[in-house]
Design a protein around this motif. Structure first.
Motif, short mmCIF file in Angstrom:
data_model
loop_
_atom_site.label_atom_id
_atom_site.label_comp_id
_atom_site.label_asym_id
_atom_site.label_seq_id
_atom_site.Cartn_x
_atom_site.Cartn_y
_atom_site.Cartn_z
N PHE A 1 0.94 -1.18 -0.07
CA PHE A 1 -0.12 -0.25 -0.06
C PHE A 1 0.91 1.30 -0.06
O PHE A 1 1.83 1.60 0.94
N GLU A 2 0.51 2.07 -1.14
CA GLU A 2 1.54 3.45 -1.13
C GLU A 2 0.98 4.54 -0.35
O GLU A 2 1.68 5.66 -0.22
N SER A 3 0.05 4.20 0.34
CA SER A 3 -0.56 5.42 1.25
C SER A 3 0.42 5.88 2.14
O SER A 3 1.33 4.88 2.92
N SER A 4 0.37 6.95 2.90
CA SER A 4 1.12 7.29 4.07
C SER A 4 0.74 6.57 5.35
O SER A 4 -0.26 6.14 5.41
N HIS B 1 -6.06 5.84 13.42
CA HIS B 1 -5.76 4.54 13.03
C HIS B 1 -7.17 3.66 13.53
O HIS B 1 -7.62 3.73 14.61
N SER B 2 -7.28 2.82 12.67
CA SER B 2 -8.39 1.90 12.84
C SER B 2 -8.31 0.57 12.59
O SER B 2 -7.73 0.37 11.05
N ILE B 3 -8.43 -0.52 13.01
CA ILE B 3 -8.20 -1.92 12.68
C ILE B 3 -9.63 -2.55 12.64
O ILE B 3 -10.43 -2.72 13.85
N SER B 4 -10.03 -3.22 11.58
CA SER B 4 -11.39 -3.66 11.32
C SER B 4 -11.09 -5.45 11.58
O SER B 4 -10.37 -5.85 10.73
N ILE C 1 -7.50 6.87 9.35
CA ILE C 1 -8.74 7.68 9.48
C ILE C 1 -8.26 9.25 9.08
O ILE C 1 -7.38 9.78 9.76
N ALA C 2 -8.98 9.81 8.15
CA ALA C 2 -8.86 11.32 7.76
C ALA C 2 -10.15 12.28 7.97
O ALA C 2 -10.94 11.64 7.79
N VAL D 1 -15.78 11.93 7.84
CA VAL D 1 -14.50 10.84 7.92
C VAL D 1 -14.45 10.13 6.66
O VAL D 1 -15.56 9.53 6.05
N GLU D 2 -13.14 9.76 6.33
CA GLU D 2 -12.57 8.88 5.32
C GLU D 2 -11.75 8.09 5.83
O GLU D 2 -10.82 8.41 6.60
N LEU D 3 -11.80 6.82 5.12
CA LEU D 3 -11.05 5.84 5.59
C LEU D 3 -9.85 5.40 4.36
O LEU D 3 -10.72 5.38 3.23
N GLU D 4 -8.55 5.30 4.59
CA GLU D 4 -7.78 5.01 3.70
C GLU D 4 -6.79 3.80 4.12
O GLU D 4 -6.45 3.65 5.28
N GLU D 5 -7.34 2.66 3.53
CA GLU D 5 -6.50 1.32 3.70
C GLU D 5 -5.04 1.64 3.59
O GLU D 5 -4.41 2.01 2.51
N ILE D 6 -4.30 1.03 4.73
CA ILE D 6 -2.71 1.39 4.60
C ILE D 6 -1.94 -0.02 4.74
O ILE D 6 -0.78 -0.22 5.12
N GLY D 7 -2.82 -1.10 5.15
CA GLY D 7 -2.33 -2.69 5.28
C GLY D 7 -1.71 -2.68 6.73
O GLY D 7 -1.74 -1.64 7.52
N PRO D 8 -1.65 -3.80 6.97
CA PRO D 8 -1.57 -5.05 6.09
C PRO D 8 -3.17 -5.70 6.01
O PRO D 8 -3.89 -5.01 6.79
#
Length: 318
Positions: free
Chosen positions: A130-133, A182-185, A201-202, A213-220
């Motif tokens: 995942f290339e996100s920050s 940070h959120s872990i589902s 979480i942004a 609220v916007e969620l961006e998957e960052i892995g793993p």
């Protein structure tokens, strides 16, 4: 056969502080976790251990050597690791023909095994995919458990409890909205898969007080399936969950607290004569001159009427 443990007595002030720090605390801090490998590991399992270690930092220890351990047959080496590194959780990765891509996650109580669950890693995408920050080190995550299956079986109940202990950090009394980053589902699927997803979480502008609220998957991104489990007895679990006496909330009689945190008290009083209560202690409650005049007039009238009745009664008797 009983084994006598050597009692260590401190000889210096620094040694005393170290021993006091190792003793059980009223409010425990973040639980330390050790990560180690079994006899053989695959590339997938090594990356899974590394990503889980990155999520657990700085409260984790990664052991690099391989260990000839069959954990479900003999758990003594794992208990020795936990005692040596002062950790209460452990994660072991292994790979074999019978059980490929295997992860064992468990807990100890008083340096003895409490429970452990074996998981199969079916699908995996690492943090580097995942290339996100990424999030900052040590951020307290928000855990979300989706699906009713988490409360329908003992295995999933204990796995949920293990995940909560694994990602738990410092206990806080209040949460700042901007601090939730940070959120872990965890999704328990009907086909038996347990899906772990990690999001950043942004908080965006929404034109009102409440942000968007916007969620961006960052892995793993990991999909597990259950394999073997070793659950504790009810007596052992009760001992592990016992609260110290200092932290127990003693219920006080006739005192209750509502959902908003306000304290309400109830008192029981006997029947009182309201007319005889002295209420004229302050100047504002004293009777006015007109009220006193009316009261004197009423008393004189009542006295006159009573005297007339007495005279009439005497005349009648004569």
């Amino acid at each position: 056969m009983s084994v006598l443990q050597r009692v260590v007595k401190p000889t210096t002030h620094k040694g005393k502080k170290i021993l006091l720090k190792k003793e059980p605390q009223l409010i425990e801090g973040p639980k330390k976790t050790i990560f180690f490998k079994g006899r053989k590991t695959s590339d997938k399992i090594r990356h899974v251990l590394k990503d889980m270690y990155d999520l657990k930092k700085p409260d984790g220890v990664m052991l690099t050597k391989r260990n000839d351990i069959t954990i479900f047959e003999d758990v003594t080496p794992v208990e020795n690791f936990c005692r040596k590194h002062e950790s209460s959780l452990f994660v072991m990765g292994s790979h074999s023909k019978k059980r490929p891509n295997n992860i064992v996650i468990g807990r100890t109580f008083n340096y003895a095994l409490l429970d452990m669950i074996e998981l199969n890693v079916e699908a995996y995408e690492g943090l580097k995919a995942f290339e996100s920050s990424k999030i900052l080190l040590g951020v307290k995550p928000c855990l979300v458990f989706n699906g009713p299956l988490w409360e329908e079986s003992d295995e999933l109940k204990h796995l949920k409890s293990i995940f909560i202990d694994f990602f738990h950090r410092e206990s806080v009394n209040a949460v700042r909205l901007q601090g939730i980053e940070h959120s872990i589902s965890f999704n328990a699927m009907p086909d038996g898969r347990i899906c772990l997803r990690s999001y950043k979480i942004a908080l965006k502008k929404s034109g009102c007080r409440i942000p968007r609220v916007e969620l961006e998957e960052i892995g793993p991104r990991i999909d597990f399936t259950l394999r073997r489990t070793k659950l504790p007895t009810p007596e052992l679990m009760k001992d592990a969950c016992t609260k110290p006496k200092e932290l127990r909330v003693t219920k006080k009689k006739n005192i209750s607290t509502d959902n908003l945190g306000s304290t309400h008290g109830r008192i029981h009083m006997g029947k009182q004569n309201i007319n005889s209560i002295q209420t004229r202690k302050m100047k504002g409650l004293k009777k006015t001159a007109q009220e006193r005049k009316i009261e004197r007039t009423a008393k004189r009238k009542a006295l006159t009427e009573s005297n007339e009745l007495i005279k009439k009664k005497k005349v009648h008797d004569d």
